[in-house]
Design a protein around this motif. Structure first.
Motif, PDB file in Angstrom:
ATOM      1  N   SER A  55       3.227 -14.375  17.042  1.00 35.14           N
ATOM      2  CA  SER A  55       3.982 -14.256  15.805  1.00 35.14           C
ATOM      3  C   SER A  55       4.066 -12.785  15.404  1.00 35.14           C
ATOM      4  CB  SER A  55       3.289 -15.052  14.695  1.00 35.14           C
ATOM      5  OG  SER A  55       3.780 -14.693  13.425  1.00 35.14           O
ATOM      6  N   PRO A  56       5.260 -12.299  15.020  1.00 39.60           N
ATOM      7  CA  PRO A  56       5.393 -10.883  14.639  1.00 39.60           C
ATOM      8  C   PRO A  56       4.395 -10.461  13.561  1.00 39.60           C
ATOM      9  CG  PRO A  56       7.554 -11.853  14.892  1.00 39.60           C
ATOM     10  CD  PRO A  56       6.571 -12.983  15.028  1.00 39.60           C
ATOM     11  N   ALA A  57       4.107 -11.345  12.621  1.00 36.72           N
ATOM     12  CA  ALA A  57       3.178 -11.007  11.543  1.00 36.72           C
ATOM     13  C   ALA A  57       1.748 -10.831  12.055  1.00 36.72           C
ATOM     14  CB  ALA A  57       3.218 -12.077  10.460  1.00 36.72           C
ATOM     15  N   LYS A  58       1.458 -11.387  13.252  1.00 36.46           N
ATOM     16  CA  LYS A  58       0.125 -11.254  13.843  1.00 36.46           C
ATOM     17  C   LYS A  58       0.084 -10.186  14.927  1.00 36.46           C
ATOM     18  CE  LYS A  58      -1.866 -15.816  12.953  1.00 36.46           C
ATOM     19  NZ  LYS A  58      -2.593 -16.961  13.564  1.00 36.46           N
ATOM     20  N   ILE A  59       1.178  -9.443  15.063  1.00 37.26           N
ATOM     21  CA  ILE A  59       1.199  -8.318  15.989  1.00 37.26           C
ATOM     22  C   ILE A  59       0.889  -7.060  15.191  1.00 37.26           C
ATOM     23  CG2 ILE A  59       2.644  -6.903  17.489  1.00 37.26           C
ATOM     24  CD1 ILE A  59       4.161  -9.467  18.239  1.00 37.26           C
ATOM     25  N   VAL A  60      -0.268  -6.454  15.484  1.00 35.26           N
ATOM     26  CA  VAL A  60      -0.747  -5.291  14.746  1.00 35.26           C
ATOM     27  C   VAL A  60      -0.396  -4.042  15.556  1.00 35.26           C
ATOM     28  CG1 VAL A  60      -2.735  -4.192  13.649  1.00 35.26           C
ATOM     29  CG2 VAL A  60      -2.643  -6.698  13.851  1.00 35.26           C
ATOM     30  N   TYR A  61       0.594  -3.296  15.086  1.00 38.22           N
ATOM     31  CA  TYR A  61       1.068  -2.112  15.798  1.00 38.22           C
ATOM     32  C   TYR A  61       0.334  -0.893  15.273  1.00 38.22           C
ATOM     33  CZ  TYR A  61       4.413   1.501  17.319  1.00 38.22           C
ATOM     34  OH  TYR A  61       5.003   2.621  17.861  1.00 38.22           O
ATOM     35  N   TYR A 110       3.276  -6.135  11.792  1.00 35.54           N
ATOM     36  CA  TYR A 110       2.380  -5.458  10.855  1.00 35.54           C
ATOM     37  C   TYR A 110       2.053  -4.099  11.469  1.00 35.54           C
ATOM     38  CZ  TYR A 110      -2.216  -4.147   8.936  1.00 35.54           C
ATOM     39  OH  TYR A 110      -3.274  -3.454   8.403  1.00 35.54           O
ATOM     40  N   MET A 111       2.371  -3.026  10.780  1.00 36.90           N
ATOM     41  CA  MET A 111       2.240  -1.680  11.326  1.00 36.90           C
ATOM     42  C   MET A 111       1.302  -0.837  10.470  1.00 36.90           C
ATOM     43  SD  MET A 111       5.268   1.071  12.280  1.00 36.90           S
ATOM     44  CE  MET A 111       6.095   0.876  10.694  1.00 36.90           C
ATOM     45  N   ASN A 112       0.365  -0.153  11.129  1.00 38.91           N
ATOM     46  CA  ASN A 112      -0.515   0.797  10.455  1.00 38.91           C
ATOM     47  C   ASN A 112      -0.061   2.212  10.763  1.00 38.91           C
ATOM     48  OD1 ASN A 112      -2.448  -0.941   9.162  1.00 38.91           O
ATOM     49  ND2 ASN A 112      -3.244  -1.436  11.198  1.00 38.91           N
ATOM     50  N   LEU A 113       0.288   2.969   9.740  1.00 39.42           N
ATOM     51  CA  LEU A 113       0.720   4.349   9.915  1.00 39.42           C
ATOM     52  C   LEU A 113      -0.494   5.252  10.044  1.00 39.42           C
ATOM     53  CD1 LEU A 113       3.637   4.472   7.304  1.00 39.42           C
ATOM     54  CD2 LEU A 113       3.692   3.757   9.712  1.00 39.42           C
ATOM     55  N   ASP A 114      -0.287   6.373  10.746  1.00 35.33           N
ATOM     56  CA  ASP A 114      -1.411   7.241  11.073  1.00 35.33           C
ATOM     57  C   ASP A 114      -1.502   8.473  10.177  1.00 35.33           C
ATOM     58  OD1 ASP A 114      -3.509   8.204  13.194  1.00 35.33           O
ATOM     59  OD2 ASP A 114      -2.122   9.893  12.949  1.00 35.33           O
ATOM     60  N   ASN A 115      -0.373   8.972   9.660  1.00 34.31           N
ATOM     61  CA  ASN A 115      -0.405  10.271   8.995  1.00 34.31           C
ATOM     62  C   ASN A 115       0.720  10.410   7.980  1.00 34.31           C
ATOM     63  OD1 ASN A 115       2.023  11.336  10.499  1.00 34.31           O
ATOM     64  ND2 ASN A 115       0.635  10.945  12.226  1.00 34.31           N
ATOM     65  N   ALA A 160      14.501   3.515   2.410  1.00 36.67           N
ATOM     66  CA  ALA A 160      15.406   3.806   1.286  1.00 36.67           C
ATOM     67  C   ALA A 160      16.795   3.252   1.528  1.00 36.67           C
ATOM     68  CB  ALA A 160      15.467   5.312   1.040  1.00 36.67           C
ATOM     69  N   THR A 161      17.172   3.065   2.791  1.00 39.57           N
ATOM     70  CA  THR A 161      18.495   2.529   3.109  1.00 39.57           C
ATOM     71  C   THR A 161      18.429   1.201   3.855  1.00 39.57           C
ATOM     72  OG1 THR A 161      18.549   3.780   5.191  1.00 39.57           O
ATOM     73  CG2 THR A 161      19.463   4.856   3.227  1.00 39.57           C
ATOM     74  N   TYR A 162      17.222   0.666   4.005  1.00 34.64           N
ATOM     75  CA  TYR A 162      17.016  -0.581   4.766  1.00 34.64           C
ATOM     76  C   TYR A 162      17.090  -1.760   3.810  1.00 34.64           C
ATOM     77  CZ  TYR A 162      14.503  -4.082   7.592  1.00 34.64           C
ATOM     78  OH  TYR A 162      14.129  -5.225   8.268  1.00 34.64           O
ATOM     79  N   SER A 163      17.835  -2.787   4.197  1.00 34.78           N
ATOM     80  CA  SER A 163      18.042  -3.918   3.295  1.00 34.78           C
ATOM     81  C   SER A 163      17.342  -5.197   3.743  1.00 34.78           C
ATOM     82  CB  SER A 163      19.548  -4.195   3.160  1.00 34.78           C
ATOM     83  OG  SER A 163      20.124  -4.479   4.434  1.00 34.78           O
ATOM     84  N   GLY A 164      16.670  -5.159   4.886  1.00 39.12           N
ATOM     85  CA  GLY A 164      16.010  -6.360   5.385  1.00 39.12           C
ATOM     86  C   GLY A 164      14.627  -6.556   4.799  1.00 39.12           C
ATOM     87  N   PRO A 165      13.963  -7.642   5.201  1.00 40.80           N
ATOM     88  CA  PRO A 165      12.587  -7.883   4.724  1.00 40.80           C
ATOM     89  C   PRO A 165      11.632  -6.829   5.270  1.00 40.80           C
ATOM     90  CG  PRO A 165      13.185  -9.467   6.438  1.00 40.80           C
ATOM     91  CD  PRO A 165      14.435  -8.721   6.100  1.00 40.80           C
ATOM     92  N   VAL A 166      10.689  -6.417   4.446  1.00 42.17           N
ATOM     93  CA  VAL A 166       9.722  -5.395   4.847  1.00 42.17           C
ATOM     94  C   VAL A 166       8.386  -6.077   5.162  1.00 42.17           C
ATOM     95  CG1 VAL A 166       8.492  -3.298   4.178  1.00 42.17           C
ATOM     96  CG2 VAL A 166      10.846  -3.676   3.385  1.00 42.17           C
ATOM     97  N   PRO A 167       7.914  -5.957   6.391  1.00 36.21           N
ATOM     98  CA  PRO A 167       6.624  -6.561   6.724  1.00 36.21           C
ATOM     99  C   PRO A 167       5.474  -5.761   6.132  1.00 36.21           C
ATOM    100  CG  PRO A 167       7.430  -5.276   8.570  1.00 36.21           C
ATOM    101  CD  PRO A 167       8.512  -5.224   7.507  1.00 36.21           C
ATOM    102  N   ALA A 168       4.251  -6.201   6.397  1.00 39.31           N
ATOM    103  CA  ALA A 168       3.074  -5.454   5.953  1.00 39.31           C
ATOM    104  C   ALA A 168       3.038  -4.100   6.658  1.00 39.31           C
ATOM    105  CB  ALA A 168       1.805  -6.236   6.255  1.00 39.31           C
TER     106      ALA A 168
END
Length: 430
Positions: free
Chosen positions: A87-93, A112-117, A129-137
Motif C-alpha cells: 500500500s502506498p501509505a505503508k511505503i516509507v520513502y 509516506y516521505m521523510n524529508l532530510d533537509n 503551492a501549485t499541486y491540487s491532489g491529495p497530500v500524503p504524510a
C-alpha cells in the motif's frame, strides 16, 4: 542446517556452474515477525521492513503477507515495493538524497516521505503551492544527537551525522519554524543507527523526539500525526541465538517505561526494522576451490567464491563484522574433529579480499562446502560488480513435517545479465 545442506547437495545446487549460493529460513523469519507483532500489536503501529537489508521479491512477498510496510532508502526501492503490492501509505520513502522529480512523484503516488533537509522542505513547499491532489504524510527527519554506538559506520545520531537536521539548542527554534511555515509537514522521523547501538540509546532517541513533538504541539497543535521511530535493533553475528537484551518485547517495555504516551494511540507510529528480523534467517554457502599451504609456519589460505563481492563490510572492517563458519564435505556431511587455523580468501583480484582471517575449521579440503552463518541482511543486497563475478542463486526453505522444501528466489546470474551492466556494445551520439 545439516538437513538443508543435504538437500542442496541432493539437488546438485552447488557445483562448478554455481559455486556459491544463499539460503533463507522462512520459518525463522515468520517467527521473528510474529515476535515483533506480539510486542507491538496496536493497530496504530506500521512495521515497515527495511528493504535495503534484503530486497528479493519472493522475500518481500512474505513481508507483504504479514501486513507489514516497506522502508525504502531510494526511489527505486519505493517503486519496487509499489510494484509488489505494498500500500502506498505503508511505503516509507527515506532516501537522504532525493531529486525534485523523485519527491514530486512520491507525493503523486501517495508514499509516506521523510524529508532530510531544509532544501527538500523548500522544494516540496514550492511544488505543493501549485499541486491540487491529495497530500500524503510528509515528515522531517531530525537527528536527536544521542551519540554513537560501537560501530561508527551505522551510527547516525552524532553531531556530524549526514542524516537529517540535528536537534540542538541553537537549531530547535529553526526546526519548529519549518513546521509553522509548512502545515503539510505532518510527521517526524528519527533513526539513531543499527548494529552496535545500546538499547538505551534507541530509547533515548525516541524520548528526545517525543519531547520535541510535545513542543510542536504547543506551537502547531494537532499538525503532527505520524511519528517514525526508525529501527535498527542490534542482533549478533558471533552467537547462534538472538541476544536476549535486544528482544522486541524488551524494547517495548523500555519504551513504555520512559514514554508511555507513545502508546496512547494519539499518533500513527512507524518502525523500520531490518537486520534484527532478517540476519539469522540467512546462510551463505561457497565451494572451497583450493587450499594453499605452501609457506612453512603460515596459515593455510582457503580460496573461495565469496569475499568483497558479497561481504564488503566484513572485508574492509573485520574488527566490527565477523561471522560464524562451519564446514561440510562435498557429499553434505558436517566435518568434525581437530581444527586448524586458516584465512579465507575471496575471488576478487586484490590482496585485501579476505572474507575472514584466523578462522578455525576441521580439515578443510578442496570441494568442501564452507558455510557462512547469519547472512540474511546486508550481504547479497550489497553485491558489487568488481571483476564481474556472477551473483549466486538464492533459495528460501521451509520444513514441512521435518522435510526441507526448497524454493528458488533467484537463479544464478548469467554472464549476459552481468555484462549488461557495462553498457551497450556500440556507443551512441547524444
Amino acid at each position: 542446517m545439516k538437513d538443508v545442506i543435504g538437500k542442496i547437495v541432493e539437488k546438485n545446487l552447488i557445483d562448478d556452474d554455481q559455486p556459491s549460493l544463499d539460503v533463507f529460513d522462512l520459518d525463522y523469519f515468520d517467527k521473528r515477525v510474529e515476535s515483533l507483532f506480539k510486542a507491538f500489536p496496536e493497530d496504530f503501529f506500521t512495521h515497515a521492513l527495511s528493504i535495503k537489508a534484503n530486497p528479493f521479491r519472493c522475500l518481500l512477498k512474505q513481508v507483504l503477507k504479514h501486513g507489514m510496510g516497506a522502508e525504502c532508502a531510494s526511489f527505486q526501492e519505493a517503486i519496487h515495493a509499489k510494484n509488489l503490492g505494498f500500500s502506498p501509505a505503508k511505503i516509507v520513502y527515506d532516501s537522504p538524497v532525493k531529486t525534485r522529480k523523485e519527491m514530486f512523484e512520491a507525493i503523486k503516488l501517495g508514499f509516506y516521505m521523510n524529508l532530510d533537509n531544509e532544501l527538500e522542505i523548500q522544494q516540496v513547499g514550492e511544488y505543493l503551492a501549485t499541486y491540487s491532489g491529495p497530500v500524503p504524510a510528509i515528515g522531517l527527519r531530525i537527528n536527536p544527537v544521542v551519540g554513537a554506538g560501537a560501530d561508527l559506520m551505522v551510527s547516525t545520531a552524532t553531531k556530524q551525522s549526514k542524516f537529517g537536521l540535528p536537534l540542538l539548542e541553537d537549531t530547535r527554534e529553526k526546526i519548529i519554524k519549518y513546521f509553522e511555515d509548512n502545515k503539510w509537514l505532518t510527521a517526524l522521523h528519527i533513526h539513531v543507527g543499527s548494529q552496535g547501538i545500546p538499547l538505551d540509546m534507541f530509547v533515548k532517541g525516541v524520548e528526545v523526539m517525543h519531547k520535541f513533538v510535545s513542543e510542536l504541539e504547543s506551537r502547531v497543535p494537532g499538525q503532527v500525526k505520524t511519528i517514525d521511530i526508525g529501527g535498527g535493533l542490534s542482533t549478533s553475528y558471533t552467537d547462534s541465538q538472538e541476544p536476549k537484551a535486544f528482544t522486541y518485547q524488551t524494547y517495548r517495555d523500555k519504551l513504555q517505561e520512559k514514554i508511555p504516551e507513545l502508546f496512547s494511540g494519539k499518533y500513527e507510529i512507524v518502525t523500520e526494522f531490518g537486520r534484527s528480523l532478517l540476519l539469522k534467517a540467512g546462510t551463505s554457502l561457497t565451494k572451497i576451490q583450493s587450499v594453499k599451504n605452501w609457506v612453512l609456519g603460515q596459515k593455510p589460505i582457503l580460496m573461495t567464491h565469496l569475499g568483497t563481492n558479497q561481504f564488503p563490510i566484513e572485508v574492509y572492517c573485520p574488527q566490527v563484522r565477523k561471522h560464524r563458519f562451519s564446514i561440510y564435505s562435498a557429499d553434505g556431511k558436517k566435518k568434525e574433529g581437530e581444527e586448524i587455523m586458516v584465512d579465507i580468501g575471496g575471488p576478487l583480484c586484490f590482496q585485501g579480499d579476505y572474507l575472514a582471517k584466523e578462522v578455525e575449521l576441521s580439515n578443510p579440503e578442496p570441494e568442501d562446502i564452507l558455510v557462512v552463518h547469519d547472512t540474511g541482511a546486508y550481504t547479497m543486497s550489497m553485491y558489487c560488480r568488481y571483476n564481474s563475478i556472477l551473483a549466486g542463486g538464492v533459495y528460501g526453505y521451509r520444513r514441512q513435517d521435518g522435510i526441507v522444501e526448497l524454493e528458488c528466489f533467484k537463479k544464478r546470474e548469467t554472464i549476459e545479465e552481468c555484462m549488461a551492466f557495462w553498457g551497450q556494445e556500440q556507443s551512441q551520439l547524444v
